[in-house]
Design a protein around this motif. Sequence first.
Motif, PDB file in Angstrom:
ATOM      1  N   ALA A  22       0.783  -1.193  -0.053  1.00  0.00           N
ATOM      2  CA  ALA A  22       0.107   0.052  -0.024  1.00  0.00           C
ATOM      3  C   ALA A  22       1.155   1.301  -0.217  1.00  0.00           C
ATOM      4  CB  ALA A  22      -0.900   0.135   1.242  1.00  0.00           C
ATOM      5  N   MET A  23       1.869   1.392   0.740  1.00  0.00           N
ATOM      6  CA  MET A  23       2.595   2.618   0.917  1.00  0.00           C
ATOM      7  C   MET A  23       3.665   2.738   0.092  1.00  0.00           C
ATOM      8  SD  MET A  23       1.576   4.207   3.651  1.00  0.00           S
ATOM      9  CE  MET A  23       2.721   5.417   4.122  1.00  0.00           C
ATOM     10  N   GLY A  24       4.327   1.555  -0.572  1.00  0.00           N
ATOM     11  CA  GLY A  24       5.014   1.471  -1.629  1.00  0.00           C
ATOM     12  C   GLY A  24       4.561   2.121  -2.894  1.00  0.00           C
ATOM     13  N   LEU A  25       3.271   1.852  -3.301  1.00  0.00           N
ATOM     14  CA  LEU A  25       2.708   2.068  -4.485  1.00  0.00           C
ATOM     15  C   LEU A  25       2.257   3.675  -4.401  1.00  0.00           C
ATOM     16  CD1 LEU A  25       0.132  -0.914  -5.275  1.00  0.00           C
ATOM     17  CD2 LEU A  25       2.061  -0.114  -6.532  1.00  0.00           C
ATOM     18  N   ARG A  26       2.010   3.827  -3.117  1.00  0.00           N
ATOM     19  CA  ARG A  26       1.569   5.370  -2.852  1.00  0.00           C
ATOM     20  C   ARG A  26       2.744   6.185  -3.095  1.00  0.00           C
ATOM     21  NH1 ARG A  26       0.776   8.262   2.977  1.00  0.00           N
ATOM     22  NH2 ARG A  26      -0.144  10.029   2.274  1.00  0.00           N
ATOM     23  N   GLN A  27       3.729   5.963  -2.811  1.00  0.00           N
ATOM     24  CA  GLN A  27       5.203   6.756  -2.818  1.00  0.00           C
ATOM     25  C   GLN A  27       5.664   6.829  -4.125  1.00  0.00           C
ATOM     26  OE1 GLN A  27       6.246   8.331  -0.358  1.00  0.00           O
ATOM     27  NE2 GLN A  27       4.930   7.272   1.153  1.00  0.00           N
ATOM     28  N   SER A  28       5.168   6.127  -5.162  1.00  0.00           N
ATOM     29  CA  SER A  28       5.406   6.101  -6.581  1.00  0.00           C
ATOM     30  C   SER A  28       4.476   7.105  -7.557  1.00  0.00           C
ATOM     31  CB  SER A  28       5.321   4.649  -7.220  1.00  0.00           C
ATOM     32  OG  SER A  28       3.880   4.198  -7.457  1.00  0.00           O
ATOM     33  N   TYR A  29       3.480   7.663  -7.024  1.00  0.00           N
ATOM     34  CA  TYR A  29       2.469   8.201  -7.975  1.00  0.00           C
ATOM     35  C   TYR A  29       2.943   9.856  -8.570  1.00  0.00           C
ATOM     36  CZ  TYR A  29      -0.943   4.858  -5.917  1.00  0.00           C
ATOM     37  OH  TYR A  29      -1.214   3.910  -5.673  1.00  0.00           O
ATOM     38  N   GLY A  30       4.184  10.288  -7.901  1.00  0.00           N
ATOM     39  CA  GLY A  30       4.724  11.220  -8.341  1.00  0.00           C
ATOM     40  C   GLY A  30       5.245  10.912  -9.590  1.00  0.00           C
ATOM     41  N   LEU A  31       5.549   9.711  -9.875  1.00  0.00           N
ATOM     42  CA  LEU A  31       6.197   9.382 -11.007  1.00  0.00           C
ATOM     43  C   LEU A  31       5.533   9.561 -12.432  1.00  0.00           C
ATOM     44  CD1 LEU A  31       8.435   6.262 -10.078  1.00  0.00           C
ATOM     45  CD2 LEU A  31       9.195   8.490 -10.150  1.00  0.00           C
ATOM     46  N   LEU A  32       3.885   9.629 -12.136  1.00  0.00           N
ATOM     47  CA  LEU A  32       3.220   9.630 -13.092  1.00  0.00           C
ATOM     48  C   LEU A  32       2.885  11.236 -13.308  1.00  0.00           C
ATOM     49  CD1 LEU A  32       0.355   7.439 -11.359  1.00  0.00           C
ATOM     50  CD2 LEU A  32       1.747   6.945 -13.225  1.00  0.00           C
ATOM     51  N   LEU A  33       3.220  11.899 -12.799  1.00  0.00           N
ATOM     52  CA  LEU A  33       3.153  13.500 -13.155  1.00  0.00           C
ATOM     53  C   LEU A  33       3.270  14.022 -14.596  1.00  0.00           C
ATOM     54  CD1 LEU A  33       3.432  16.457 -10.748  1.00  0.00           C
ATOM     55  CD2 LEU A  33       3.968  16.771 -13.056  1.00  0.00           C
ATOM     56  N   PHE A 233       6.125  18.320   4.359  1.00  0.00           N
ATOM     57  CA  PHE A 233       7.059  19.563   3.914  1.00  0.00           C
ATOM     58  C   PHE A 233       8.271  19.066   3.312  1.00  0.00           C
ATOM     59  CE2 PHE A 233      10.609  22.472   5.667  1.00  0.00           C
ATOM     60  CZ  PHE A 233      10.360  23.273   4.744  1.00  0.00           C
ATOM     61  N   ILE A 234       8.918  18.125   4.006  1.00  0.00           N
ATOM     62  CA  ILE A 234      10.285  17.689   3.602  1.00  0.00           C
ATOM     63  C   ILE A 234       9.969  16.853   2.239  1.00  0.00           C
ATOM     64  CG2 ILE A 234      12.315  16.240   3.944  1.00  0.00           C
ATOM     65  CD1 ILE A 234      12.183  16.937   6.715  1.00  0.00           C
ATOM     66  N   ALA A 235       8.989  15.801   2.243  1.00  0.00           N
ATOM     67  CA  ALA A 235       8.864  14.853   0.958  1.00  0.00           C
ATOM     68  C   ALA A 235       8.487  15.607  -0.182  1.00  0.00           C
ATOM     69  CB  ALA A 235       7.920  13.930   1.391  1.00  0.00           C
ATOM     70  N   THR A 236       7.767  16.875  -0.032  1.00  0.00           N
ATOM     71  CA  THR A 236       7.178  17.638  -1.213  1.00  0.00           C
ATOM     72  C   THR A 236       8.220  18.764  -1.581  1.00  0.00           C
ATOM     73  OG1 THR A 236       4.959  17.483  -0.122  1.00  0.00           O
ATOM     74  CG2 THR A 236       5.461  18.901  -1.860  1.00  0.00           C
ATOM     75  N   HIS A 237       8.921  19.487  -0.771  1.00  0.00           N
ATOM     76  CA  HIS A 237       9.745  20.534  -1.101  1.00  0.00           C
ATOM     77  C   HIS A 237      11.205  20.565  -0.945  1.00  0.00           C
ATOM     78  CE1 HIS A 237       5.959  23.044  -1.188  1.00  0.00           C
ATOM     79  NE2 HIS A 237       5.780  22.415  -0.131  1.00  0.00           N
ATOM     80  N   LEU A 238      11.746  19.443  -0.377  1.00  0.00           N
ATOM     81  CA  LEU A 238      13.145  19.369  -0.291  1.00  0.00           C
ATOM     82  C   LEU A 238      14.076  19.123  -1.665  1.00  0.00           C
ATOM     83  CD1 LEU A 238      15.676  18.976   1.373  1.00  0.00           C
ATOM     84  CD2 LEU A 238      15.487  16.572   1.229  1.00  0.00           C
ATOM     85  N   GLY A 252      18.382  15.902  -5.021  1.00  0.00           N
ATOM     86  CA  GLY A 252      16.979  15.626  -4.719  1.00  0.00           C
ATOM     87  C   GLY A 252      16.370  14.143  -4.389  1.00  0.00           C
ATOM     88  N   ALA A 253      16.206  13.569  -5.703  1.00  0.00           N
ATOM     89  CA  ALA A 253      16.077  12.230  -5.834  1.00  0.00           C
ATOM     90  C   ALA A 253      16.511  11.537  -5.032  1.00  0.00           C
ATOM     91  CB  ALA A 253      15.790  11.883  -7.317  1.00  0.00           C
ATOM     92  N   ARG A 254      17.914  11.346  -4.941  1.00  0.00           N
ATOM     93  CA  ARG A 254      18.646  10.500  -4.207  1.00  0.00           C
ATOM     94  C   ARG A 254      18.270  10.722  -2.655  1.00  0.00           C
ATOM     95  NH1 ARG A 254      23.537  11.660  -5.813  1.00  0.00           N
ATOM     96  NH2 ARG A 254      24.159  13.110  -4.034  1.00  0.00           N
ATOM     97  N   ALA A 255      18.264  11.740  -2.373  1.00  0.00           N
ATOM     98  CA  ALA A 255      18.104  12.384  -0.710  1.00  0.00           C
ATOM     99  C   ALA A 255      16.614  11.648  -0.471  1.00  0.00           C
ATOM    100  CB  ALA A 255      17.884  13.939  -0.685  1.00  0.00           C
ATOM    101  N   LEU A 256      15.631  11.657  -1.407  1.00  0.00           N
ATOM    102  CA  LEU A 256      14.362  11.311  -0.802  1.00  0.00           C
ATOM    103  C   LEU A 256      14.378   9.442  -0.938  1.00  0.00           C
ATOM    104  CD1 LEU A 256      11.485  13.043  -2.840  1.00  0.00           C
ATOM    105  CD2 LEU A 256      12.364  13.354  -0.207  1.00  0.00           C
ATOM    106  N   ALA A 257      15.413   9.101  -1.695  1.00  0.00           N
ATOM    107  CA  ALA A 257      15.552   7.580  -1.575  1.00  0.00           C
ATOM    108  C   ALA A 257      16.074   7.157  -0.198  1.00  0.00           C
ATOM    109  CB  ALA A 257      16.386   7.061  -2.835  1.00  0.00           C
ATOM    110  N   LEU A 258      16.967   8.119   0.038  1.00  0.00           N
ATOM    111  CA  LEU A 258      17.892   7.687   1.277  1.00  0.00           C
ATOM    112  C   LEU A 258      17.054   7.796   2.374  1.00  0.00           C
ATOM    113  CD1 LEU A 258      21.253   9.404   0.361  1.00  0.00           C
ATOM    114  CD2 LEU A 258      20.707   6.817   0.708  1.00  0.00           C
ATOM    115  N   VAL A 259      16.116   8.782   2.452  1.00  0.00           N
ATOM    116  CA  VAL A 259      15.307   9.205   3.470  1.00  0.00           C
ATOM    117  C   VAL A 259      14.393   7.661   3.727  1.00  0.00           C
ATOM    118  CG1 VAL A 259      13.031  10.009   4.296  1.00  0.00           C
ATOM    119  CG2 VAL A 259      14.834  11.511   3.439  1.00  0.00           C
ATOM    120  N   GLY A 260      13.821   7.006   2.532  1.00  0.00           N
ATOM    121  CA  GLY A 260      13.047   5.695   2.677  1.00  0.00           C
ATOM    122  C   GLY A 260      13.953   4.557   3.340  1.00  0.00           C
ATOM    123  N   LEU A 261      15.208   4.626   2.829  1.00  0.00           N
ATOM    124  CA  LEU A 261      16.056   3.293   3.153  1.00  0.00           C
ATOM    125  C   LEU A 261      16.406   3.734   4.624  1.00  0.00           C
ATOM    126  CD1 LEU A 261      17.946   1.020   2.616  1.00  0.00           C
ATOM    127  CD2 LEU A 261      19.873   2.790   1.864  1.00  0.00           C
TER     128      LEU A 261
END
Length: 404
Positions: A22-33, A233-238, A252-261
Amino acid sequence: MTTVARSPWIALLCGAVIVTIAMGLRQSYGLLLRPVELEIGVGREAFGLAIALQNLLLGLAQPFVGAIADRHGAGRVAAAGGLLYAVSLVLASQVSGAFGLQMTLGTLLGLAMTGVTFVVVLGAVGRFVPAEKRGLAFGIVTAGGSVGQFLLVPAMQMAIAGLGWRGALLAGAALAALMVVLAAGIAGRPATAPSAASLPPQRLGEALRQAGGHGGYWLLNVGFFVCGFHVAFIATHLPAFLVDQGLDPSVGARALALVGLFNIFGSYVFGLSADRLRKKNVLAAIYFGRAVVIIGFLAVPFTPLSATVFACAMGFLWLGTVPLTSGLVGQIFGVRYLSTLFGIVFMSHQIGAFFGAWAAGLLFERTGSYDLAWTVSIALAVIAGLANLPIRDAPVRSKAVVAA
């Protein structure tokens, strides 16, 4: 209502995988923009509104869905949520405009997620797992969300490249349908503990009054509001903030991936600590730690290295609040209505997330920078840390007793 005995590990495994999907799919929707924008002309504001609706409905409906899970069983709610999740993605793959996207990826999916994310799943797991192992179990389930982010976001990117965005949504729907099967692992309720035999069954209204009159419950709401603000705030604007500082968008993309890891490790560690230390003190430490990390990040030059260190540190503190907050609700009020009571606290989290994503953008538009938003984030972290310290964490008991 009771069920036959089931291994707590079955409930834990099924619950963790449900949250992972559920959460993994949810985090991917930004890729659809971008693909959606290019193919059907839906602008970024309209696409963002769909995601905003999803977040808001997830928060507002969660207490009610949690109450249904407490009354009728988490398994039924999770199965319904998984089915609606899959249907939402199938319908989203067929849209041709902004309204359709907002009704499917926004409204329907937001409602679907209320049945397959932390509130319902943690409520179910908490009833199967012994109290002394509950914090660790909650940490494992919470980590599942970041495992999903780490695994499914790149998988969705590959699906979009190979199948197009519509095909990728259909693939996601097939994966979401697995949650319907996994819901059987968290179905039912364990037998009533012998220690509770001296008390009559507690009613939902009594549980709500008990929580409403407990100052610590409202302090938990304050803390979780702040958590939601920080995360959104961080997920949207970092990423945009880092680009503003002259860094490459890939940073920025790498930073969000590291947050998840790093959240995987943080959720496990803080879940384990919930079984060994006072939860309210660990929660306070997390919020104070966030303030220190943000101050340190702003105090040094913005480089790829500083962004990486910030992402790793903030990722470690990211959702460690979930097993601690939900565990504290269960510790104080018991697990009978955990999904309902934690659902209300989770609603505060999502309201905070709404303001974290929206207000930070508003402040940027008004001032031309994120400086004020970062300052507010630091102040809120300190407030949340202070709010958790005075919480009375001793278990409360029903005033009703059985006549001798």
